[in-house]
Motif scaffolding. Structure first.
Motif, PDB file in Angstrom:
ATOM      1  N   LYS A 188      13.926  32.734 -38.019  1.00 34.81           N
ATOM      2  CA  LYS A 188      14.394  33.004 -36.661  1.00 34.81           C
ATOM      3  C   LYS A 188      15.722  33.758 -36.700  1.00 34.81           C
ATOM      4  O   LYS A 188      16.563  33.528 -37.578  1.00 34.81           O
ATOM      5  CB  LYS A 188      14.584  31.700 -35.880  1.00 34.81           C
ATOM      6  CG  LYS A 188      13.327  30.830 -35.804  1.00 34.81           C
ATOM      7  CD  LYS A 188      12.215  31.518 -35.037  1.00 34.81           C
ATOM      8  CE  LYS A 188      11.003  30.612 -34.914  1.00 34.81           C
ATOM      9  NZ  LYS A 188       9.872  31.286 -34.217  1.00 34.81           N
ATOM     10  N   GLU A 189      15.919  34.645 -35.724  1.00 36.10           N
ATOM     11  CA  GLU A 189      17.193  35.356 -35.600  1.00 36.10           C
ATOM     12  C   GLU A 189      18.322  34.347 -35.409  1.00 36.10           C
ATOM     13  O   GLU A 189      18.200  33.405 -34.618  1.00 36.10           O
ATOM     14  CB  GLU A 189      17.125  36.310 -34.412  1.00 36.10           C
ATOM     15  CG  GLU A 189      18.381  37.150 -34.219  1.00 36.10           C
ATOM     16  CD  GLU A 189      18.264  38.065 -32.996  1.00 36.10           C
ATOM     17  OE1 GLU A 189      18.986  39.061 -32.938  1.00 36.10           O
ATOM     18  OE2 GLU A 189      17.424  37.764 -32.110  1.00 36.10           O
ATOM     19  N   TRP A 190      19.436  34.564 -36.141  1.00 35.84           N
ATOM     20  CA  TRP A 190      20.572  33.639 -36.045  1.00 35.84           C
ATOM     21  C   TRP A 190      21.865  34.438 -35.906  1.00 35.84           C
ATOM     22  O   TRP A 190      22.210  35.224 -36.789  1.00 35.84           O
ATOM     23  CB  TRP A 190      20.653  32.742 -37.285  1.00 35.84           C
ATOM     24  CG  TRP A 190      21.767  31.734 -37.223  1.00 35.84           C
ATOM     25  CD1 TRP A 190      21.923  30.723 -36.328  1.00 35.84           C
ATOM     26  CD2 TRP A 190      22.897  31.644 -38.110  1.00 35.84           C
ATOM     27  NE1 TRP A 190      23.063  30.001 -36.590  1.00 35.84           N
ATOM     28  CE2 TRP A 190      23.678  30.542 -37.685  1.00 35.84           C
ATOM     29  CE3 TRP A 190      23.311  32.382 -39.213  1.00 35.84           C
ATOM     30  CZ2 TRP A 190      24.854  30.176 -38.325  1.00 35.84           C
ATOM     31  CZ3 TRP A 190      24.475  32.017 -39.873  1.00 35.84           C
ATOM     32  CH2 TRP A 190      25.247  30.915 -39.425  1.00 35.84           C
ATOM     33  N   ARG A 191      22.553  34.232 -34.790  1.00 37.81           N
ATOM     34  CA  ARG A 191      23.816  34.924 -34.527  1.00 37.81           C
ATOM     35  C   ARG A 191      25.018  34.005 -34.662  1.00 37.81           C
ATOM     36  O   ARG A 191      26.151  34.411 -34.390  1.00 37.81           O
ATOM     37  CB  ARG A 191      23.797  35.533 -33.120  1.00 37.81           C
ATOM     38  CG  ARG A 191      22.757  36.642 -32.933  1.00 37.81           C
ATOM     39  CD  ARG A 191      22.713  37.124 -31.493  1.00 37.81           C
ATOM     40  NE  ARG A 191      21.764  38.210 -31.297  1.00 37.81           N
ATOM     41  CZ  ARG A 191      22.087  39.505 -31.323  1.00 37.81           C
ATOM     42  NH1 ARG A 191      23.346  39.864 -31.523  1.00 37.81           N
ATOM     43  NH2 ARG A 191      21.172  40.433 -31.125  1.00 37.81           N
ATOM     44  N   GLY A 192      24.797  32.790 -35.089  1.00 44.10           N
ATOM     45  CA  GLY A 192      25.871  31.808 -35.141  1.00 44.10           C
ATOM     46  C   GLY A 192      26.996  32.143 -36.095  1.00 44.10           C
ATOM     47  O   GLY A 192      28.122  31.673 -35.920  1.00 44.10           O
ATOM     48  N   TRP A 193      26.715  32.983 -37.113  1.00 37.81           N
ATOM     49  CA  TRP A 193      27.770  33.307 -38.075  1.00 37.81           C
ATOM     50  C   TRP A 193      28.915  34.050 -37.412  1.00 37.81           C
ATOM     51  O   TRP A 193      30.059  33.967 -37.849  1.00 37.81           O
ATOM     52  CB  TRP A 193      27.199  34.142 -39.225  1.00 37.81           C
ATOM     53  CG  TRP A 193      26.930  35.569 -38.869  1.00 37.81           C
ATOM     54  CD1 TRP A 193      25.869  36.058 -38.175  1.00 37.81           C
ATOM     55  CD2 TRP A 193      27.771  36.691 -39.173  1.00 37.81           C
ATOM     56  NE1 TRP A 193      25.979  37.428 -38.020  1.00 37.81           N
ATOM     57  CE2 TRP A 193      27.144  37.833 -38.636  1.00 37.81           C
ATOM     58  CE3 TRP A 193      28.975  36.841 -39.843  1.00 37.81           C
ATOM     59  CZ2 TRP A 193      27.688  39.106 -38.751  1.00 37.81           C
ATOM     60  CZ3 TRP A 193      29.513  38.110 -39.970  1.00 37.81           C
ATOM     61  CH2 TRP A 193      28.878  39.227 -39.423  1.00 37.81           C
ATOM     62  N   PHE A 194      28.630  34.787 -36.297  1.00 36.03           N
ATOM     63  CA  PHE A 194      29.677  35.508 -35.575  1.00 36.03           C
ATOM     64  C   PHE A 194      30.744  34.546 -35.066  1.00 36.03           C
ATOM     65  O   PHE A 194      31.928  34.889 -35.007  1.00 36.03           O
ATOM     66  CB  PHE A 194      29.084  36.252 -34.366  1.00 36.03           C
ATOM     67  CG  PHE A 194      28.309  37.489 -34.718  1.00 36.03           C
ATOM     68  CD1 PHE A 194      28.950  38.657 -35.090  1.00 36.03           C
ATOM     69  CD2 PHE A 194      26.921  37.491 -34.657  1.00 36.03           C
ATOM     70  CE1 PHE A 194      28.235  39.791 -35.394  1.00 36.03           C
ATOM     71  CE2 PHE A 194      26.199  38.628 -34.959  1.00 36.03           C
ATOM     72  CZ  PHE A 194      26.854  39.783 -35.331  1.00 36.03           C
ATOM     73  N   ASN A 195      30.308  33.348 -34.671  1.00 41.79           N
ATOM     74  CA  ASN A 195      31.201  32.371 -34.044  1.00 41.79           C
ATOM     75  C   ASN A 195      31.606  31.239 -34.977  1.00 41.79           C
ATOM     76  O   ASN A 195      32.201  30.254 -34.535  1.00 41.79           O
ATOM     77  CB  ASN A 195      30.509  31.782 -32.807  1.00 41.79           C
ATOM     78  CG  ASN A 195      30.073  32.843 -31.830  1.00 41.79           C
ATOM     79  OD1 ASN A 195      30.818  33.786 -31.550  1.00 41.79           O
ATOM     80  ND2 ASN A 195      28.863  32.697 -31.314  1.00 41.79           N
ATOM     81  N   GLY A 196      31.293  31.378 -36.250  1.00 46.29           N
ATOM     82  CA  GLY A 196      31.654  30.342 -37.202  1.00 46.29           C
ATOM     83  C   GLY A 196      30.840  29.069 -37.079  1.00 46.29           C
ATOM     84  O   GLY A 196      31.292  27.997 -37.486  1.00 46.29           O
ATOM     85  N   GLU A 197      29.634  29.160 -36.530  1.00 47.36           N
ATOM     86  CA  GLU A 197      28.785  27.978 -36.394  1.00 47.36           C
ATOM     87  C   GLU A 197      28.243  27.547 -37.749  1.00 47.36           C
ATOM     88  O   GLU A 197      28.099  28.353 -38.665  1.00 47.36           O
ATOM     89  CB  GLU A 197      27.619  28.277 -35.441  1.00 47.36           C
ATOM     90  CG  GLU A 197      28.045  28.588 -34.016  1.00 47.36           C
ATOM     91  CD  GLU A 197      26.863  28.943 -33.134  1.00 47.36           C
ATOM     92  OE1 GLU A 197      25.722  28.716 -33.571  1.00 47.36           O
ATOM     93  OE2 GLU A 197      27.091  29.456 -32.021  1.00 47.36           O
ATOM     94  N   ALA A 198      27.931  26.271 -37.869  1.00 50.25           N
ATOM     95  CA  ALA A 198      27.331  25.744 -39.088  1.00 50.25           C
ATOM     96  C   ALA A 198      25.903  26.263 -39.229  1.00 50.25           C
ATOM     97  O   ALA A 198      25.188  26.452 -38.240  1.00 50.25           O
ATOM     98  CB  ALA A 198      27.329  24.223 -39.065  1.00 50.25           C
ATOM     99  N   VAL A 199      25.495  26.502 -40.460  1.00 49.39           N
ATOM    100  CA  VAL A 199      24.130  26.941 -40.718  1.00 49.39           C
ATOM    101  C   VAL A 199      23.162  25.833 -40.305  1.00 49.39           C
ATOM    102  O   VAL A 199      23.375  24.662 -40.657  1.00 49.39           O
ATOM    103  CB  VAL A 199      23.931  27.257 -42.212  1.00 49.39           C
ATOM    104  CG1 VAL A 199      22.490  27.658 -42.488  1.00 49.39           C
ATOM    105  CG2 VAL A 199      24.887  28.345 -42.650  1.00 49.39           C
ATOM    106  N   PRO A 200      22.118  26.154 -39.551  1.00 47.13           N
ATOM    107  CA  PRO A 200      21.160  25.112 -39.164  1.00 47.13           C
ATOM    108  C   PRO A 200      20.537  24.461 -40.396  1.00 47.13           C
ATOM    109  O   PRO A 200      20.069  25.143 -41.305  1.00 47.13           O
ATOM    110  CB  PRO A 200      20.105  25.890 -38.359  1.00 47.13           C
ATOM    111  CG  PRO A 200      20.811  27.126 -37.889  1.00 47.13           C
ATOM    112  CD  PRO A 200      21.782  27.472 -38.976  1.00 47.13           C
ATOM    113  N   GLY A 201      20.568  23.154 -40.434  1.00 45.05           N
ATOM    114  CA  GLY A 201      19.951  22.419 -41.520  1.00 45.05           C
ATOM    115  C   GLY A 201      18.554  21.963 -41.144  1.00 45.05           C
ATOM    116  O   GLY A 201      18.109  22.117 -40.006  1.00 45.05           O
TER     117      GLY A 201
END
Length: 240
Positions: free
Chosen positions: A111-124
């Protein structure tokens, strides 16, 4: 949440036979689509590089950076780019509502993941998925077995990765920069698996060719279709 703090070090060469095996819990597969010709990509490449220091690397997270080729005509040809990787990105994107193809683009568990832009934790992931075992022989031959819930069909995807790689860029958007890369896909292979008794089995091979960049790791995952979430994954550094 996935930890990215503990130390881990790659090796630069490989023995004749190397085997890696997953645990029962599904590992998170992180794919980055990137290019040396894209001025926004070095930040994403650096984000990937930090995974080398994660205690979850190989056990709970399996990374791979695919370099795409559609930037190559704009001043700087990326030596790691392959048309196959571009098509892989497009197949992902075209299955999503936006259909957007861009770099850098992260795909996490299909799935597309944009969370790295905001410093989000990698989905586990916490689901039990079964055990994937992958053996690399002589740097080219791959055999794999997967023991888990029976699927209607299963595909094996496997890649040789290069790390600690630097490029001095002299043209294009990154002109004058030294770019650093880790987990770069150098060779990629895939095959259908066959259900045999109580497990899935598959084998494939990489071209036996001289490589200026030596692989430092191997990764593999199984999935029902190429754009489906990986069911299980494993990998590791190739030791001397």
């Amino acid at each position: 949440m996935i930890d990215v703090q503990a130390q881990s070090q790659p090796a630069s060469s490989m023995p004749a036979t190397t085997t890696f095996e997953s645990g029962e819990t599904a590992a998170t597969v992180i794919e980055l689509f990137t290019s040396e010709g894209c001025s926004s990509c070095p930040r994403a490449d650096a984000w990937m590089s930090q995974l080398k220091t994660s205690r979850d690397l190989w056990k709970n997270i399996v990374p791979a950076a695919f370099h795409v080729d559609y930037w190559d005509g704009l001043g700087w040809p990326d030596r790691f780019a392959e048309p196959e990787f571009t098509q892989r990105q497009r197949r992902y994107a075209f299955s999503w509502p936006t259909g957007a193809v861009y770099t850098p683009m992260f795909v996490v568990n299909g799935k597309e993941w944009r969370g790295w832009f905001n410093g989000e934790a990698v989905p586990g992931r916490s689901e039990k998925a079964g055990t994937l075992s992958v053996t690399l022989t002589s740097g080219t031959q791959v055999t794999a077995t997967f023991v888990g819930a029976k699927q209607r069909s299963l595909k094996l995807e496997v890649a040789l990765l290069g790390s600690n790689l630097d490029s001095d860029v002299t043209r294009g958007e990154n002109r004058g920069r030294k770019l650093h890369h880790d987990f770069v896909v150098l060779q990629f292979a895939k095959t259908d698996m066959v259900f045999d008794g109580n497990r899935w089995r598959g084998s494939t091979c990489f071209p036996n060719k001289a490589e200026s960049t030596k692989p430092s790791a191997v990764v593999a995952w199984v999935r029902s279709r190429e754009i489906d979430p990986p069911i299980q994954a494993t990998g590791g550094w190739l030791k001397p």
